[in-house]
Design a protein around this motif. Structure first.
Motif, PDB file in Angstrom:
ATOM      1  N   TRP A 188       0.826  -1.204   0.000  1.00 32.68           N
ATOM      2  CA  TRP A 188       0.000   0.000   0.000  1.00 32.68           C
ATOM      3  C   TRP A 188       0.863   1.258   0.000  1.00 32.68           C
ATOM      4  O   TRP A 188       0.497   2.260  -0.612  1.00 32.68           O
ATOM      5  N   ALA A 189       2.012   1.192   0.677  1.00 35.23           N
ATOM      6  CA  ALA A 189       2.885   2.369   0.763  1.00 35.23           C
ATOM      7  C   ALA A 189       3.461   2.728  -0.609  1.00 35.23           C
ATOM      8  O   ALA A 189       3.596   3.919  -0.939  1.00 35.23           O
ATOM      9  N   ALA A 234       0.772   4.478  -2.406  1.00 31.74           N
ATOM     10  CA  ALA A 234       0.579   5.808  -1.823  1.00 31.74           C
ATOM     11  C   ALA A 234       1.654   6.777  -2.307  1.00 31.74           C
ATOM     12  O   ALA A 234       1.363   7.938  -2.628  1.00 31.74           O
ATOM     13  N   ILE A 235       2.892   6.316  -2.383  1.00 29.55           N
ATOM     14  CA  ILE A 235       3.992   7.157  -2.885  1.00 29.55           C
ATOM     15  C   ILE A 235       3.777   7.484  -4.362  1.00 29.55           C
ATOM     16  O   ILE A 235       3.927   8.637  -4.784  1.00 29.55           O
ATOM     17  N   SER A 278       0.940   7.587  -5.853  1.00 28.64           N
ATOM     18  CA  SER A 278      -0.180   8.524  -5.874  1.00 28.64           C
ATOM     19  C   SER A 278       0.299   9.949  -5.639  1.00 28.64           C
ATOM     20  O   SER A 278      -0.126  10.885  -6.333  1.00 28.64           O
ATOM     21  N   ALA A 279       1.189  10.121  -4.668  1.00 17.47           N
ATOM     22  CA  ALA A 279       1.724  11.459  -4.377  1.00 17.47           C
ATOM     23  C   ALA A 279       2.512  12.010  -5.562  1.00 17.47           C
ATOM     24  O   ALA A 279       2.395  13.198  -5.898  1.00 17.47           O
ATOM     25  N   LYS A 319      -3.734  20.290   0.212  1.00 14.24           N
ATOM     26  CA  LYS A 319      -3.257  19.169   1.022  1.00 14.24           C
ATOM     27  C   LYS A 319      -3.723  19.238   2.474  1.00 14.24           C
ATOM     28  O   LYS A 319      -3.509  18.301   3.244  1.00 14.24           O
ATOM     29  N   ILE A 365      -5.620  16.334   4.095  1.00 13.25           N
ATOM     30  CA  ILE A 365      -5.070  15.302   4.975  1.00 13.25           C
ATOM     31  C   ILE A 365      -5.633  15.483   6.384  1.00 13.25           C
ATOM     32  O   ILE A 365      -6.141  14.531   7.000  1.00 13.25           O
TER      33      ILE A 365
END
Length: 137
Positions: free
Chosen positions: A2-3, A6-7, A9-10, A99, A102
């Motif tokens: 998942w990480a 997520a990276i 995605s960023a 952002k 978040i």
């Protein structure tokens, strides 16, 4: 795993901001959002068919349909506002404010999903808010 996603995605979100800022020059922000949305729709359905996930559509329950539709409406509203903000302001100012989602997500996850807010989370949120203000001033 998942990480990693997520990276990625960023990274893609960062590219989105820069490419959008360049692309909306002289283009109505709503039209630009609509064009972007068409591309996203084609890309998403392409992935559905590539992965063979299309048969799962009949298994989606009513609650999931409702919340996926509401999520889509929220996404659309977010994109329309984001593109208008990018058109009117500097990307280096718009993106940090965007952002703040978040912090808002963490609060909403606490209220609606029962997720815990720890001291570490509070410190992180405080730093995000403080950092946003430093960047936009």
């Amino acid at each position: 795993m998942w990480a990693i996603f997520a990276i990625l995605s960023a990274i893609f979100a960062a590219l989105t901001s820069i490419l959008a800022k360049i692309g909306i020059e002289g283009v109505n922000s709503n039209l630009a959002t609509a064009i972007r949305t068409i591309v996203v729709v084609f890309m998403a359905w392409f992935m559905v068919f590539i992965t063979g996930s299309q048969s799962g559509i009949i298994d989606i329950n009513k609650k999931s349909w409702i919340f996926l539709i509401l999520s889509g409406l929220a996404t659309g509203a977010s994109w329309l506002c984001y593109y208008k903000a990018l058109q009117l302001g500097k990307a280096s100012k718009v993106v940090p404010i965007d952002k703040l989602s978040i912090v808002i997500t963490i609060i909403l996850a606490f209220v609606f999903l029962g997720e815990q807010i720890t001291i570490k989370t509070l410190i992180g949120c405080t730093l995000i808010v403080a950092g946003t203000f430093v960047m936009i001033l």
